[in-house]
Scaffold this motif. Sequence first.
Motif, PDB file in Angstrom:
ATOM      1  N   SER A 162     -11.613  76.066 -75.222  1.00 24.66           N
ATOM      2  CA  SER A 162     -11.469  74.994 -74.231  1.00 24.66           C
ATOM      3  C   SER A 162     -10.881  75.420 -72.881  1.00 24.66           C
ATOM      4  CB  SER A 162     -10.599  73.884 -74.830  1.00 24.66           C
ATOM      5  OG  SER A 162      -9.262  74.338 -74.973  1.00 24.66           O
ATOM      6  N   THR A 222     -16.911  67.087 -72.058  1.00 22.58           N
ATOM      7  CA  THR A 222     -16.059  67.152 -70.880  1.00 22.58           C
ATOM      8  C   THR A 222     -16.789  66.714 -69.617  1.00 22.58           C
ATOM      9  OG1 THR A 222     -14.952  68.748 -69.433  1.00 22.58           O
ATOM     10  CG2 THR A 222     -16.706  69.614 -70.787  1.00 22.58           C
ATOM     11  N   ASP A 223     -16.025  66.279 -68.614  1.00 21.44           N
ATOM     12  CA  ASP A 223     -16.634  65.943 -67.320  1.00 21.44           C
ATOM     13  C   ASP A 223     -17.115  67.199 -66.579  1.00 21.44           C
ATOM     14  OD1 ASP A 223     -14.146  67.004 -66.616  1.00 21.44           O
ATOM     15  OD2 ASP A 223     -13.508  65.291 -65.408  1.00 21.44           O
ATOM     16  N   TYR A 267     -17.324  78.204 -69.630  1.00 21.95           N
ATOM     17  CA  TYR A 267     -16.854  77.111 -70.499  1.00 21.95           C
ATOM     18  C   TYR A 267     -17.757  75.892 -70.361  1.00 21.95           C
ATOM     19  CZ  TYR A 267     -14.330  72.871 -71.770  1.00 21.95           C
ATOM     20  OH  TYR A 267     -14.005  71.633 -72.296  1.00 21.95           O
ATOM     21  N   ASN A 294      -9.681  65.426 -67.412  1.00 23.56           N
ATOM     22  CA  ASN A 294      -8.539  66.258 -67.833  1.00 23.56           C
ATOM     23  C   ASN A 294      -7.505  65.466 -68.627  1.00 23.56           C
ATOM     24  OD1 ASN A 294      -9.691  67.821 -65.548  1.00 23.56           O
ATOM     25  ND2 ASN A 294      -7.968  69.161 -66.016  1.00 23.56           N
ATOM     26  N   ARG A 323      -9.175  80.736 -58.785  1.00 19.65           N
ATOM     27  CA  ARG A 323     -10.047  80.904 -59.964  1.00 19.65           C
ATOM     28  C   ARG A 323     -11.475  81.161 -59.450  1.00 19.65           C
ATOM     29  NH1 ARG A 323     -10.227  75.751 -63.926  1.00 19.65           N
ATOM     30  NH2 ARG A 323      -8.502  76.794 -64.961  1.00 19.65           N
ATOM     31  N   HIS A 367     -14.201  78.200 -58.808  1.00 24.76           N
ATOM     32  CA  HIS A 367     -13.336  77.032 -59.048  1.00 24.76           C
ATOM     33  C   HIS A 367     -13.988  75.726 -58.594  1.00 24.76           C
ATOM     34  CE1 HIS A 367      -8.782  75.846 -58.930  1.00 24.76           C
ATOM     35  NE2 HIS A 367      -9.494  75.079 -59.717  1.00 24.76           N
ATOM     36  N   TYR A 407      -2.023  86.508 -64.999  1.00 22.80           N
ATOM     37  CA  TYR A 407      -1.154  86.284 -63.836  1.00 22.80           C
ATOM     38  C   TYR A 407      -0.574  87.548 -63.231  1.00 22.80           C
ATOM     39  CZ  TYR A 407      -1.680  81.421 -65.184  1.00 22.80           C
ATOM     40  OH  TYR A 407      -2.214  80.199 -65.487  1.00 22.80           O
TER      41      TYR A 407
HETATM   42  O1  DAU Z   1     -11.985  68.246 -66.962  1.00 23.11           O
HETATM   43  C1  DAU Z   1     -11.835  68.400 -68.343  1.00 23.11           C
HETATM   44  C2  DAU Z   1     -11.387  69.811 -68.636  1.00 23.11           C
HETATM   45  O2  DAU Z   1     -10.037  69.900 -68.208  1.00 23.11           O
HETATM   46  C3  DAU Z   1     -11.513  70.187 -70.096  1.00 23.11           C
HETATM   47  O3  DAU Z   1     -12.862  70.170 -70.474  1.00 23.11           O
HETATM   48  C4  DAU Z   1     -10.935  71.584 -70.339  1.00 23.11           C
HETATM   49  O4  DAU Z   1     -10.971  71.895 -71.722  1.00 23.11           O
HETATM   50  C5  DAU Z   1      -9.495  71.589 -69.856  1.00 23.11           C
HETATM   51  O5  DAU Z   1      -8.957  72.886 -70.002  1.00 23.11           O
HETATM   52  C6  DAU Z   1      -9.417  71.149 -68.407  1.00 23.11           C
HETATM   53  O6  DAU Z   1     -10.001  72.131 -67.533  1.00 23.11           O
HETATM   54  P1  DAU Z   1      -9.328  72.530 -66.114  1.00 23.11           P
HETATM   55  O7  DAU Z   1      -9.804  73.857 -65.734  1.00 23.11           O
HETATM   56  O8  DAU Z   1      -9.486  71.415 -65.139  1.00 23.11           O
HETATM   57  O9  DAU Z   1      -7.775  72.545 -66.585  1.00 23.11           O
HETATM   58  P2  DAU Z   1      -6.578  73.559 -66.291  1.00 23.11           P
HETATM   59  O10 DAU Z   1      -5.351  72.916 -66.845  1.00 23.11           O
HETATM   60  O11 DAU Z   1      -6.904  74.944 -66.727  1.00 23.11           O
HETATM   61  O12 DAU Z   1      -6.497  73.552 -64.721  1.00 23.11           O
HETATM   62  C7  DAU Z   1      -6.311  72.329 -64.002  1.00 23.11           C
HETATM   63  C8  DAU Z   1      -6.368  72.664 -62.518  1.00 23.11           C
HETATM   64  O13 DAU Z   1      -5.195  73.444 -62.198  1.00 23.11           O
HETATM   65  C9  DAU Z   1      -7.540  73.530 -62.139  1.00 23.11           C
HETATM   66  O14 DAU Z   1      -7.991  73.145 -60.834  1.00 23.11           O
HETATM   67  C10 DAU Z   1      -6.972  74.947 -62.074  1.00 23.11           C
HETATM   68  C11 DAU Z   1      -5.541  74.724 -61.651  1.00 23.11           C
HETATM   69  N1  DAU Z   1      -4.566  75.702 -62.164  1.00 23.11           N
HETATM   70  C12 DAU Z   1      -4.540  75.954 -63.497  1.00 23.11           C
HETATM   71  C13 DAU Z   1      -3.645  76.859 -64.037  1.00 23.11           C
HETATM   72  C14 DAU Z   1      -3.643  77.151 -65.524  1.00 23.11           C
HETATM   73  C15 DAU Z   1      -3.659  76.317 -61.312  1.00 23.11           C
HETATM   74  O15 DAU Z   1      -3.671  76.068 -60.076  1.00 23.11           O
HETATM   75  N2  DAU Z   1      -2.758  77.207 -61.837  1.00 23.11           N
HETATM   76  C16 DAU Z   1      -2.729  77.525 -63.165  1.00 23.11           C
HETATM   77  O16 DAU Z   1      -1.904  78.391 -63.575  1.00 23.11           O
END
Ligand code: DAU
Length: 351
Positions: free
Chosen positions: A84, A133-134, A159, A188, A290, A293, A350
């Motif tokens: 995920s 997921t969206d 993913y 999310n 990312r 992104h 990181y």
């Molecule tokens: O939208 C639904 C999705 O939300 C789910 O399908 C995924 O399984 C779930 O992991 C999540 O994906 P995201 O990539 O949106 O979630 P994440 O928590 O990894 O990251 C949220 C946002 O924060 C994304 O724009 C990347 C950013 N981020 C993430 C991390 C881990 C940062 O800026 N710094 C970080 O260290």
Amino acid sequence: MSIVVTGGAGFIGSNFILEWLAHSDETVINIDCLSYAGNLSNLQSLQDDRRHMLKVVNINDRDEVAKILDQYQPRAVLNLAAESHVDRSIHSPAAFIETNILGTFSLLEAVRAYWNELAAEEKKGFRFLQVSTDEVYGSLAAADAAFNESNQYQPNSPYSASKAASDHLVRAYHHTYGLPVLTTNCSNNYGPLQFPEKLIPLIIHNALAEKPLPIYGDGLQIRDWLHVSDHCSAIRRVLEKGRTGEVYNIGGNSEMTNIDIVRAICALLDQRKPRLSGSYADLIEYVADRPGHDRRYAIDSNKLQEEFSWQPLETFTSGLEKTVSWYLSNAAWVEEVSNGDYLQWTKTQYS
Ligand code: DAU
Ligand code: NAD
């Protein structure tokens, strides 16, 4: 009566099972291979509860899954098992193809064989619910309308591409074989029991450890946040009332930039557990973006709201307060899941 939940030891799966058994006595058979993201302590409160049965099985193991279906004769299978984390899919996509695409295919084959043998009434009532997921819809520009169920699939990461492929298989099994499927596409999630690789628990964890709070790129990417308890209630509603072959978007109506989320977490921690000096926000560090992104996700969940009168109960403010409180009271859980794999991951991602 029983239901099968795959991935029930993960974040959403364990919240779902706990919520399910708080509302119902219907047995849950939890099929989970206990990957790094699966954690038995999430379900510790069910240790002596006969309504929950854990089967440590990979969804790719069609024979074992078939045996479980034969033995327990569930009226529904909810597929939450998945790799995920988007960042992990960028580093190592193979596991995502293996579980999300091949695993869903294998599960669908086992379910199709089981369903074909059911008596007419059970066959009619059976459901396969795909939790998606969206992210399959791609990325939105600032002025674009939120994703609705007829948006085209335009996945951008390994993913989301693997989830899109599995959704297409689910759709095809309905169209071709008549399997009674339902698909949900959710935004999310956040809340208790979320592995600290994801933004909200990672920021809380790092802040409490006085480590940098990494913001990818300019931090202005937007996500639509939904408390996990509201996702669980929406899944229950779709399972109960959803029309087979239909897709239901689930969202929180809560679009936030990443930097605003991080600042909100820091402000809550400043109140609840102040640092010796300064604010947790002083730990914010902008890091490399990312790759690929997605800029913005937003979900239009009008279909779900209009058909089933579903509404999220938590606002982002109430949900985040509860989540921060949960992590402050459950530091031991975070320590326990921060095992060797997690430490290696944070080093890779990181450093
Ligand atoms: O939208 C639904 C999705 O939300 C789910 O399908 C995924 O399984 C779930 O992991 C999540 O994906 P995201 O990539 O949106 O979630 P994440 O928590 O990894 O990251 C949220 C946002 O924060 C994304 O724009 C990347 C950013 N981020 C993430 C991390 C881990 C940062 O800026 N710094 C970080 O260290
Ligand atoms: P998670 O990573 O926390 O948990 C996944 C669970 O699946 C773990 O318990 C893991 O052990 C299990 N698993 C992994 N591979 C497996 C396999 N091959 N066989 C059996 N079990 C396996 O994930 P999550 O955040 O709880 O997400 C659950 C589902 O919801 C996923 O399908 C995800 O795509 C979807 N989803 C997540 C979010 C979110 O914000 N977290 C939002 C929308 C949709």
